[in-house]
Design a protein around this motif. Structure first.
Motif, PDB file in Angstrom:
ATOM      1  N   ALA A   1       0.928  -1.240  -0.087  1.00  0.00           N
ATOM      2  CA  ALA A   1      -0.122  -0.174   0.024  1.00  0.00           C
ATOM      3  C   ALA A   1       0.820   1.107   0.024  1.00  0.00           C
ATOM      4  O   ALA A   1       0.455   2.213  -0.598  1.00  0.00           O
ATOM      5  N   CYS A   2       1.949   1.367   0.798  1.00  0.00           N
ATOM      6  CA  CYS A   2       2.934   2.391   0.906  1.00  0.00           C
ATOM      7  C   CYS A   2       3.583   2.674  -0.313  1.00  0.00           C
ATOM      8  O   CYS A   2       3.492   3.797  -0.867  1.00  0.00           O
ATOM      9  N   PHE A   3       4.154   1.462  -1.076  1.00  0.00           N
ATOM     10  CA  PHE A   3       4.914   1.678  -2.422  1.00  0.00           C
ATOM     11  C   PHE A   3       3.675   2.370  -3.438  1.00  0.00           C
ATOM     12  O   PHE A   3       4.119   3.086  -4.290  1.00  0.00           O
TER      13      PHE A   3
ATOM     14  N   THR B   1       1.087   4.409  -2.992  1.00  0.00           N
ATOM     15  CA  THR B   1       0.329   5.717  -2.559  1.00  0.00           C
ATOM     16  C   THR B   1       1.057   6.804  -1.929  1.00  0.00           C
ATOM     17  O   THR B   1       0.668   7.854  -1.981  1.00  0.00           O
ATOM     18  N   HIS B   2       2.175   6.271  -1.039  1.00  0.00           N
ATOM     19  CA  HIS B   2       2.848   7.319  -0.251  1.00  0.00           C
ATOM     20  C   HIS B   2       4.053   8.114  -1.128  1.00  0.00           C
ATOM     21  O   HIS B   2       5.037   7.265  -1.891  1.00  0.00           O
ATOM     22  N   ARG B   3       4.476   9.326  -0.765  1.00  0.00           N
ATOM     23  CA  ARG B   3       5.396  10.113  -1.562  1.00  0.00           C
ATOM     24  C   ARG B   3       6.780   9.596  -0.912  1.00  0.00           C
ATOM     25  O   ARG B   3       6.991   8.870   0.185  1.00  0.00           O
TER      26      ARG B   3
ATOM     27  N   CYS C   1      11.482   8.277   5.195  1.00  0.00           N
ATOM     28  CA  CYS C   1      11.341   8.558   6.790  1.00  0.00           C
ATOM     29  C   CYS C   1      11.003   7.515   7.527  1.00  0.00           C
ATOM     30  O   CYS C   1      11.549   6.962   8.624  1.00  0.00           O
ATOM     31  N   ARG C   2       9.904   6.814   7.099  1.00  0.00           N
ATOM     32  CA  ARG C   2       9.344   5.574   7.512  1.00  0.00           C
ATOM     33  C   ARG C   2      10.319   4.579   7.530  1.00  0.00           C
ATOM     34  O   ARG C   2      10.662   3.826   8.804  1.00  0.00           O
ATOM     35  N   TRP C   3      11.124   4.391   6.785  1.00  0.00           N
ATOM     36  CA  TRP C   3      12.189   3.355   6.453  1.00  0.00           C
ATOM     37  C   TRP C   3      13.118   3.418   7.469  1.00  0.00           C
ATOM     38  O   TRP C   3      13.786   2.794   7.981  1.00  0.00           O
TER      39      TRP C   3
ATOM     40  N   ALA D   1       7.135  11.041   8.561  1.00  0.00           N
ATOM     41  CA  ALA D   1       7.046   9.741   7.984  1.00  0.00           C
ATOM     42  C   ALA D   1       5.690   9.285   7.632  1.00  0.00           C
ATOM     43  O   ALA D   1       4.694  10.060   8.307  1.00  0.00           O
ATOM     44  N   CYS D   2       5.381   8.374   6.636  1.00  0.00           N
ATOM     45  CA  CYS D   2       3.932   8.137   6.322  1.00  0.00           C
ATOM     46  C   CYS D   2       3.372   7.349   7.453  1.00  0.00           C
ATOM     47  O   CYS D   2       3.929   6.989   8.461  1.00  0.00           O
ATOM     48  N   GLU D   3       1.785   6.987   7.342  1.00  0.00           N
ATOM     49  CA  GLU D   3       1.246   6.449   8.663  1.00  0.00           C
ATOM     50  C   GLU D   3       1.699   4.990   8.590  1.00  0.00           C
ATOM     51  O   GLU D   3       1.516   4.411   9.600  1.00  0.00           O
ATOM     52  N   CYS D   4       2.277   4.428   7.624  1.00  0.00           N
ATOM     53  CA  CYS D   4       2.798   2.969   7.729  1.00  0.00           C
ATOM     54  C   CYS D   4       3.757   2.816   8.874  1.00  0.00           C
ATOM     55  O   CYS D   4       3.725   1.567   9.488  1.00  0.00           O
ATOM     56  N   TYR D   5       4.475   3.812   9.241  1.00  0.00           N
ATOM     57  CA  TYR D   5       5.477   3.446  10.319  1.00  0.00           C
ATOM     58  C   TYR D   5       4.701   3.028  11.725  1.00  0.00           C
ATOM     59  O   TYR D   5       4.807   2.210  12.194  1.00  0.00           O
TER      60      TYR D   5
END
Ligand SMILES: [Zn+2]
Length: 244
Positions: free
Chosen positions: A134-136, A138-140, A146-148, A211-215
């Protein structure tokens, strides 16, 4: 125990496995197993961080999940078939407790509690892979980087990470020039310092805000499955995960 999963094993399960748990050191970029390969060991990282990556026919690879001291690598193969569904590569070198795959399977078949714990962990890895997809999509790139970096920081227990821009680009599935631009931007904003393949996280709190919400989602999955202790194995003082 410096590994969350091992710390959750019952005393009797641990006693059965203990003679077979061998600490070993692995260097960055070492490949633990290739996709579709039969594997002989499972890995409980204590300070090393492992990436599970999907490989493509053109040689590219993209990370599906990151596992460190909060998990085990190869447990699904241990429970059935022994075949690795993806490549396992050392992302950050360090210590790992290694166990023979047949020994873990035999112990799991004798202990419903151990079996349930290993299955629960595979659910956490699956949830992480779903989140990555999902991250790949939709997210910038900035938010994904940052999440990574935050997850790599949490699992390694250090603010100083050794990654080349080529490697970061590969893991995130983007061009190197995109990583260069984003790293420069984060450095200008005072969140990281970047020089010659070394990244220092300067402001974890602001990095988390960017970071995106995925973190937070992945951390929440681990807490849901393993309890509040899931974030306590992380070694960095003032962890962003704990702050959030
Ligand atoms: Zn994301």
């Amino acid at each position: 125990m410096k590994n969350l999963l091992l710390s959750l094993f019952s005393p009797s399960d641990l006693k059965r496995l203990e003679p077979h748990l061998k600490p070993a050191r692995f260097e960055q970029h070492h490949v633990l197993f290739e996709t579709d390969e039969q594997i002989g060991h499972v890995y409980f990282p204590t300070s090393a961080v492992v990436s599970l990556v999907v490989t493509l026919s053109n040689g590219d690879m993209i990370e599906a999940a990151m596992i460190g001291n909060d998990g085990v690598v190869g447990a699904s193969a241990a429970l059935d078939g022994k075949i690795a569904p993806c490549r396992g590569i050392i992302q950050l070198g360090g210590e790992i407790v290694v166990c023979d795959i047949d020994v873990l399977k035999s112990a799991a078949l004798q202990s419903p509690k151990l079996l349930a714990l290993l299955i629960r962990h595979e659910q956490a890895v699956y949830a992480q892979a779903q989140q990555s997809a999902a991250c790949f999509a939709t997210h910038r790139v900035e938010a994904r980087l940052c999440r990574w970096l935050l997850r790599a920081r949490d699992l390694s227990g250090t603010d100083k990470l050794t990654f080349t821009q080529e490697y970061l680009a590969e893991m995130l599935g983007v061009r190197r020039t995109s990583v260069t631009a984003v790293a420069h931007m984060l450095q200008e904003a005072g969140l990281i310092k970047y020089a010659r393949g070394k990244i220092q996280i300067v402001n974890a709190k602001e990095l988390q805000d960017s970071a995106c919400e995925c973190y937070a989602s992945v951390n929440a999955h681990y807490r849901k499955l393993f309890g509040a202790g899931a974030n306590n194995t992380r070694g960095v003082k003032g962890s962003a995960a704990q702050a959030g």
